[in-house]
Design an enzyme around this catalytic site. Structure first.
Site, PDB file in Angstrom:
ATOM      1  N   ASP B 154      38.449  61.685  41.866  1.00  0.00           N
ATOM      2  CA  ASP B 154      37.958  60.808  40.508  1.00  0.00           C
ATOM      3  C   ASP B 154      38.092  61.871  39.426  1.00  0.00           C
ATOM      4  O   ASP B 154      37.602  62.888  39.357  1.00  0.00           O
ATOM      5  CB  ASP B 154      36.657  60.305  40.769  1.00  0.00           C
ATOM      6  CG  ASP B 154      36.437  59.216  41.990  1.00  0.00           C
ATOM      7  OD1 ASP B 154      37.529  59.321  42.658  1.00  0.00           O
ATOM      8  OD2 ASP B 154      35.704  58.334  41.806  1.00  0.00           O
ATOM      9  N   LYS B 217      38.777  53.407  36.480  1.00  0.00           N
ATOM     10  CA  LYS B 217      37.232  53.556  36.750  1.00  0.00           C
ATOM     11  C   LYS B 217      36.507  53.623  35.448  1.00  0.00           C
ATOM     12  O   LYS B 217      36.784  54.447  34.487  1.00  0.00           O
ATOM     13  CB  LYS B 217      36.830  54.902  37.623  1.00  0.00           C
ATOM     14  CG  LYS B 217      35.427  55.000  37.907  1.00  0.00           C
ATOM     15  CD  LYS B 217      35.073  56.179  38.936  1.00  0.00           C
ATOM     16  CE  LYS B 217      33.837  56.692  38.839  1.00  0.00           C
ATOM     17  NZ  LYS B 217      33.760  57.728  39.887  1.00  0.00           N
ATOM     18  N   LYS B 253      37.347  50.581  39.493  1.00  0.00           N
ATOM     19  CA  LYS B 253      36.238  50.924  40.028  1.00  0.00           C
ATOM     20  C   LYS B 253      35.094  50.688  38.920  1.00  0.00           C
ATOM     21  O   LYS B 253      35.167  51.798  38.065  1.00  0.00           O
ATOM     22  CB  LYS B 253      36.294  52.028  40.680  1.00  0.00           C
ATOM     23  CG  LYS B 253      34.910  52.778  41.377  1.00  0.00           C
ATOM     24  CD  LYS B 253      35.193  54.196  41.793  1.00  0.00           C
ATOM     25  CE  LYS B 253      33.952  54.764  42.266  1.00  0.00           C
ATOM     26  NZ  LYS B 253      34.065  56.168  42.564  1.00  0.00           N
TER      27      LYS B 253
END
Lengths: 333, 317
Positions: B154, B217, B253
């Site tokens: 991430d 995300k 996400k």
């Protein structure tokens, strides 16, 4: 019979408008201006429009309507409409339990002395609104003025009585135990947690205070199901609690069908004790007790005979919702 | 010249800073009022009984169970891994979570604890959460995480560069990190709370997807505004439109601020109604969350037993 709350409001307003010198503590009741819910008051010397009160639930310090949107009619014993009360659902009960759980650490962690002061202040505010409660109790239970006055006075008295117990209950329920070893062995009562209280059906304020105050005095938080036919004093008591120093969520008040709200509260895994005083039907009480056994709730069974709410309450209700914790501590010698 | 995605129909928009700016600023503006009311309207759906039961299990299987604290210890990571593998020890029918998300120095610990479970290890990297470090540091951070065994990375974008209009710099950074990831999946954190406008979120989404992100995300969870239904809806529209344009599917996400089962179900409705059920899969939609799992478990217990559950019946995190 008209709505007691809006009567007392419009009365006091017309008092001050028509005769500012009148004694504000006068207990002379005013004749109701309306004979039913729909007729409007007579427009003599600019009487303000009567505002009907919307009674609401009390959950987490807020006054929401029922999540279900339902209401039911509340009447006096003769069947005259008094007001609409929210008909709480099991989801309202769930929300109330969540609010009570959230409030528990702070309330149970407060010193007993502080809890006593906070509860005493509730009694002060209750006393300040005694006219309103007299009218509501008289309407709800069909009492005479004198009887209603006595009931409200007894309720204030009862609240003060339990407020005084907060820092004394440890002395009567705790002990220092003799043990065979170099240890101090101390037992002390501690709050149980979230307590569901089914308020009595027969006494709308005195009975209510008699079951609620001991739960709070012990340091528990409460989800209170008001008497099914007489919920208005309980919902007004919520307003007193909201303006006192009782933290939000410590008391949550639901109005509705006791037989509908009892089962989800008895089954709720996050409720630690249940007071079945208001489960008037023995079959219902037995069912709730069996359900409550699932997570070993403390259960206070309803009285077999009708309770005399004016009698000396003793400490049994106080002790019913306390857990004894025993600590061993080395003497260090 | 970026090496990724030469086959994409949009390859020509990334040839220069000017071309990229022209493309990103040419994206249609976002109708903020319409977006928020659409997200709010989809949040009012009522999901009951078997659909609710299905949705709760799906949501559990989509969780990236996260601990990103300065106080993380190997013991905490191990217990989080154990919880992710068997969220409710009293009920083995509860699915496992999708991944455990930790800082890069905890990857080895998590990988060890998750051996044989099939649960992925996600690592935040690139100077998370601020992203304020030299590119060499960010790439080294990424390589360390992948070397330690991270299955997913991430990364945070350089918001400073993005907000000052240096889009190609952000693009090149993402492609460089993507290259450093190797086989690991790359999730690109846009940090919506710092992008200020919906238009900027749309641009950042397209920029990240053009640069080769496998997931976009919403946020780090470290700023005031994290995932909201509206900004997640916007990103779902972006991945839907991106697949329609290029044929490549990108996951979404939302992370931060999703704490209740009710919220999670609202997000699943957004996914279904916006991107479609192709995305209703842990491979394409994830929740970055920690406390959400406990609420989902309590709701699941309520559905199976008929009794309301409480915090005494789930773990203390």
């Amino acid at each position: 019979m008209s709505d007691p709350m809006s009567d007392s409001m419009s009365d006091s307003m017309s008092d001050s408008m028509s005769d500012p010198m009148s004694d504000p503590t006068s207990e002379q009741p005013h004749t109701p201006e309306r004979t039913d819910g729909s007729a409007m008051p007579k427009p003599e010397h600019a009487t303000p429009l009567a505002v009907l009160k919307t009674y609401k639930l009390f959950i987490g310090g807020a006054f929401p309507r029922s999540e279900s949107g339902r209401v039911y009619e509340v009447t006096d014993p003769q069947g005259n409409w008094l007001a609409n009360a929210p008909l709480a659902s099991r989801k309202d009960a769930r929300d109330a339990v969540a609010a009570a759980r959230k409030a528990f650490p702070r309330w149970s962690g407060a010193t007993a002395y502080n809890r006593g002061q906070v509860l005493y202040r509730v009694a002060e505010l209750l006393q300040g609104r005694r006219d309103q409660f007299r009218a509501e109790v008289a309407a709800a239970e069909g009492l005479s003025k004198a009887q209603a006055r006595a009931a409200v006075e007894a309720a204030v008295d009862r609240w003060v009585w339990y407020a005084g117990w907060t820092d004394k209950v440890t002395q009567i329920a705790g002990s220092s135990n003799p043990v065979a070893g170099p240890y101090f062995n101390l037992s002390s009562p501690e709050p149980t947690g979230v307590v569901a209280v089914l308020a009595p059906q027969d006494s709308s304020l005195l009975g209510l205070v008699s079951v609620l105050a001991p739960v709070l005095a012990g340091g528990n938080t409460a989800v209170l199901v008001a008497g099914e036919r007489t919920p208005l004093p309980a919902l007004s008591l919520a307003e007193v609690l909201a303006t006192s120093d009782v933290p939000a969520g410590v008391v949550n008040v639901l109005s509705g069908r006791t037989a509908e709200l009892g089962p989800p509260l008895a089954a709720h895994q996050d409720v630690n004790a249940i007071d079945l005083t208001g489960a008037a039907d023995p079959a219902l009480a037995a069912e709730l007790e069996a359900t409550a056994a699932e997570n070993l709730k403390r259960v206070r069974r309803p009285a077999v005979d009708a309770e005399d709410w004016t009698a000396d309450p003793g400490t049994s209700r106080l002790l019913a919702f306390l857990e004894t914790k025993t600590v061993w501590h080395p003497m260090g010698v | 010249m970026p090496s990724t995605a030469p086959a994409l129909p949009l390859a020509d928009v990334t040839v220069s800073d000017a071309a990229l700016r022209r493309f990103l600023h040419g994206l249609p503006g976002v109708d903020a009022v319409g977006l928020e009311s659409r997200a709010a309207a989809l949040g009012t759906r009522s999901i009951k009984t078997t659909a609710k039961s299905y949705a709760i299990d799906l949501a559990i299987s989509m969780i990236d169970l996260t601990t990103l604290e300065g106080s993380d210890t190997p013991g905490k990571v191990r217990s989080l891994c154990a919880k992710g593998a068997a969220p409710d020890p009293s009920d083995r029918s509860v699915p496992a979570v999708a991944a455990i998300c930790v800082y890069s120095d905890m990857v080895r610990e998590a990988k060890e604890a998750l051996r044989g479970t099939g649960i992925a290890v996600a690592s935040v990297a690139t100077a998370f959460p601020a992203g304020r470090a030299a590119r060499s540091v960010k790439l080294a951070d990424t390589r360390e995480a992948v070397a330690a065994g991270a299955d997913e990375v991430d990364m945070v974008i350089d918001r400073g560069a993005f907000l000052s209009g240096r889009y190609l710099q952000v693009f090149e950074e993402i492609t460089a990190v993507k290259a450093a990831c190797g086989e690991a999946h790359l999730k690109v954190i846009l940090e919506n709370g710092e992008l200020a406008t919906y238009d900027a979120i749309r641009r950042a989404s397209w920029l990240a997807m053009l640069a080769g992100a496998d997931f976009i995300k919403t946020s780090t969870g470290k700023v005031a505004v994290n995932a909201t239904p509206a900004n997640t809806l916007l990103m779902l529209e972006a991945v839907r439109d991106f697949r329609a344009t290029t044929g490549r599917q990108v996951g979404v996400k939302p992370a931060g601020g999703i704490r209740t089962a009710k919220d999670a179900l609202k997000y699943l409705v957004l996914v279904n109604e916006t991107a479609g059920d192709d995305w209703l899969d842990p491979a394409w939609f994830r929740f970055g969350a920690s406390s959400l799992l406990n609420d989902l478990l309590m709701q699941r217990q309520k559905l199976t037993t008929g009794r309301y559950s409480g915090p005494d019946y789930v773990t203390v995190d």
